[in-house]
Design an enzyme around this catalytic site. Structure first.
Site, PDB file in Angstrom:
ATOM      1  CD  GLU A  84      -2.831  -1.105   2.174  1.00 50.94           C
ATOM      2  OE1 GLU A  84      -3.820  -2.086   2.295  1.00 50.94           O
ATOM      3  OE2 GLU A  84      -2.765  -0.507   3.318  1.00 50.94           O
ATOM      4  CB  CYS A  97       3.458   7.248   3.411  1.00 51.66           C
ATOM      5  SG  CYS A  97       3.831   5.923   4.562  1.00 51.66           S
ATOM      6  CB  CYS A 104       6.780  -5.571   8.262  1.00 49.10           C
ATOM      7  SG  CYS A 104       8.325  -4.951   9.121  1.00 49.10           S
ATOM      8  CB  CYS A 108       6.229  -3.527  16.116  1.00 50.20           C
ATOM      9  SG  CYS A 108       7.905  -3.234  15.411  1.00 50.20           S
ATOM     10  CB  CYS A 111       2.668  -2.107  13.332  1.00 47.26           C
ATOM     11  SG  CYS A 111       2.937  -1.842  11.487  1.00 47.26           S
ATOM     12  CB  CYS A 330       1.168   5.856  11.336  1.00 49.72           C
ATOM     13  SG  CYS A 330       1.936   7.140  10.935  1.00 49.72           S
TER      14      CYS A 330
HETATM   15  N1  SAH Z   1       9.333  -0.122   9.852  1.00 49.76           N
HETATM   16  C1  SAH Z   1       9.460   1.273   9.790  1.00 49.76           C
HETATM   17  C2  SAH Z   1       8.623   2.180   9.029  1.00 49.76           C
HETATM   18  C3  SAH Z   1       7.270   1.886   8.913  1.00 49.76           C
HETATM   19  S1  SAH Z   1       6.199   2.479  10.210  1.00 49.76           S
HETATM   20  C4  SAH Z   1       9.744   1.575  11.259  1.00 49.76           C
HETATM   21  O1  SAH Z   1       9.411   1.002  11.992  1.00 49.76           O
HETATM   22  O2  SAH Z   1      10.031   2.911  11.407  1.00 49.76           O
HETATM   23  C5  SAH Z   1       6.129   4.230  10.326  1.00 49.76           C
HETATM   24  C6  SAH Z   1       5.814   4.541  11.620  1.00 49.76           C
HETATM   25  O3  SAH Z   1       4.413   4.225  12.229  1.00 49.76           O
HETATM   26  C7  SAH Z   1       6.714   4.013  12.856  1.00 49.76           C
HETATM   27  O4  SAH Z   1       7.190   4.800  13.577  1.00 49.76           O
HETATM   28  C8  SAH Z   1       5.675   2.828  13.192  1.00 49.76           C
HETATM   29  O5  SAH Z   1       6.153   2.599  14.588  1.00 49.76           O
HETATM   30  C9  SAH Z   1       4.300   3.676  13.524  1.00 49.76           C
HETATM   31  N2  SAH Z   1       3.078   2.877  13.644  1.00 49.76           N
HETATM   32  C10 SAH Z   1       3.161   1.540  13.680  1.00 49.76           C
HETATM   33  N3  SAH Z   1       1.782   1.283  14.204  1.00 49.76           N
HETATM   34  C11 SAH Z   1       1.227   2.169  14.392  1.00 49.76           C
HETATM   35  C12 SAH Z   1      -0.080   2.575  14.771  1.00 49.76           C
HETATM   36  N4  SAH Z   1      -0.947   1.696  15.064  1.00 49.76           N
HETATM   37  N5  SAH Z   1      -0.245   3.943  15.141  1.00 49.76           N
HETATM   38  C13 SAH Z   1       0.373   4.735  14.864  1.00 49.76           C
HETATM   39  N6  SAH Z   1       1.899   4.795  14.363  1.00 49.76           N
HETATM   40  C14 SAH Z   1       1.812   3.554  14.208  1.00 49.76           C
END
Ligand code: SAH
Length: 357
Positions: A84, A97, A104, A108, A111, A330
């Site tokens: 996406e 973005c 991935c 985390c 996410c 995000c």
């Molecule tokens: N893998 C990379 C880039 C992708 S995520 C990283 O971890 O930085 C981009 C940002 O969105 C990261 O800071 C991630 O932690 C955040 N993110 C992930 N899940 C989220 C959520 N549910 N709400 C808000 N931000 C989130």
């Protein structure tokens, strides 16, 4: 985007070198959508290219428009892997973005992409196509892409070479021409990638998802913390700062009752000041709902956290995500992609040699 392949073909066919420049311009400046739209080439040459080389590698599956002007695209790779891309609108400015992987591997806990597992790395051309898609939509209202963030699906430093190749493509003054400083790479704290980026001549921005000021908090959110704990990430930041003298952006997702107490803010401030005084900018992120059982911090807790940062003179801002109503914010990418990704993974094991980044 098969730009390099097309340029190589033209050379093979003995075409003069200005033809390559016409293709480059047609694709990256005029934003052609097919070989046929590169109208500076003769009809015969366009037809020959179309026979020999697909114009695009990604298939656009769906485009969703949010009430706030955000547009999300769902694409598939040739092998069926979902990904996406999100185009964001802030007044006259446009940012996109892009995803660096389908899925991935880092899992985390907060996410949605993390819940998918890894599909595969995207090739530089597949990342670049996402940028071209966004640039075409921006052009509909006479706007241009001002910023690119590698904050879509995936951990960019698990796909380092293709990500950097993409950055150089986007930056190419003879092509898309985006300033390196307008490109940001966001990593979950993959230390070898931070070290490699420090030595790149290209001055892209570095953002690190920290989300916790110590191993107990960060480790409960990000499994990658076992491999690269907070101290290791901070040491990498220090080396990066010594080499580049550039600021590092720290992303910090505020989760109610998890990492959002004023004491966490104090600890974060102390950590950053001990690493490199004035060397960081903190981006606080409001949590966007996923299937995980977290809640966004209440406004008064956000205010208290910020007040603690202000008191400690930590430079920071609050990022409000866009496009929540279409799951484009995000952490919400690929809410629906899990099934597709599993199917593509099954197919890939049956097919000979899937494309790899
Ligand atoms: N893998 C990379 C880039 C992708 S995520 C990283 O971890 O930085 C981009 C940002 O969105 C990261 O800071 C991630 O932690 C955040 N993110 C992930 N899940 C989220 C959520 N549910 N709400 C808000 N931000 C989130």
């Amino acid at each position: 985007m098969q730009l390099d392949a097309a340029i190589a073909l033209l050379a093979d066919w003995g075409e003069p070198s200005y033809r390559s420049e016409q293709v480059r311009q047609g694709v990256t400046r005029d934003l052609a959508r097919s070989w046929d739209e590169v109208t500076t080439l003769s009809k015969a040459l366009r037809e020959r290219l179309a026979r020999e080389l697909p114009f695009a590698e990604l298939t656009l599956e769906e485009e969703q428009r949010s009430a706030d002007g955000t547009v999300k695209a769902r694409f598939r790779t040739a092998g069926g892997f979902p990904l996406e891309t999100v185009l964001m609108r802030h007044g006259d400015r446009r940012a996109v973005c892009v995803s660096s992987q389908s899925g991935c591997a880092l899992a985390c806990t907060f996410c949605a992409t993390g819940a998918m597992g890894l599909g595969r790395n995207l090739a530089a051309g597949e990342i670049f196509e996402q940028l071209l898609w966004a640039a075409r939509i921006a052009r509909e209202d006479e706007a241009r892409i001002g910023n690119v963030v590698l904050m879509g699906m995936g951990e960019p430093f698990h796909n380092y070479d293709e990500v950097l190749r993409f950055c150089r493509l986007a930056n190419d003054p003879a092509g898309f021409g985006l300033g390196a400083r307008s490109i940001a790479i966001s990593t979950a704290g993959w230390v070898p990638g931070i070290d490699r980026l420090a030595d790149e001549p290209l001055q892209v921005k570095l953002a690190i998802s920290l989300h916790g000021p110590n191993d107990a908090v960060r480790g409960s959110l990000m499994p990658v913390n076992r491999r690269y704990p907070v101290a290791a990430v901070m040491e990498a930041c220090q080396r990066y700062r010594e080499t580049t003298h550039r600021r590092v952006f720290i992303e910090y997702l505020l989760l109610q009752g998890v990492n959002d107490a004023p004491a966490h803010a104090d600890e974060l401030a102390a950590l950053l000041q001990a690493t490199a005084p004035g060397g960081f900018h903190v981006n606080l992120i409001v949590y966007n709902p996923t299937a995980a059982e977290y809640a966004a911090s209440d406004p008064d807790r956000v205010a208290a956290f910020r007040a603690a940062l202000v008191k400690r003179r930590v430079d920071h801002s609050l990022r409000r995500s866009r496009g929540r109503d279409i799951d484009a914010a995000c952490g919400q990418l690929a809410v629906q992609g899990v099934r597709e990704l599993r199917a593509a993974r099954r197919d890939a094991t049956r097919r000979p040699a899937p494309p790899r980044g």
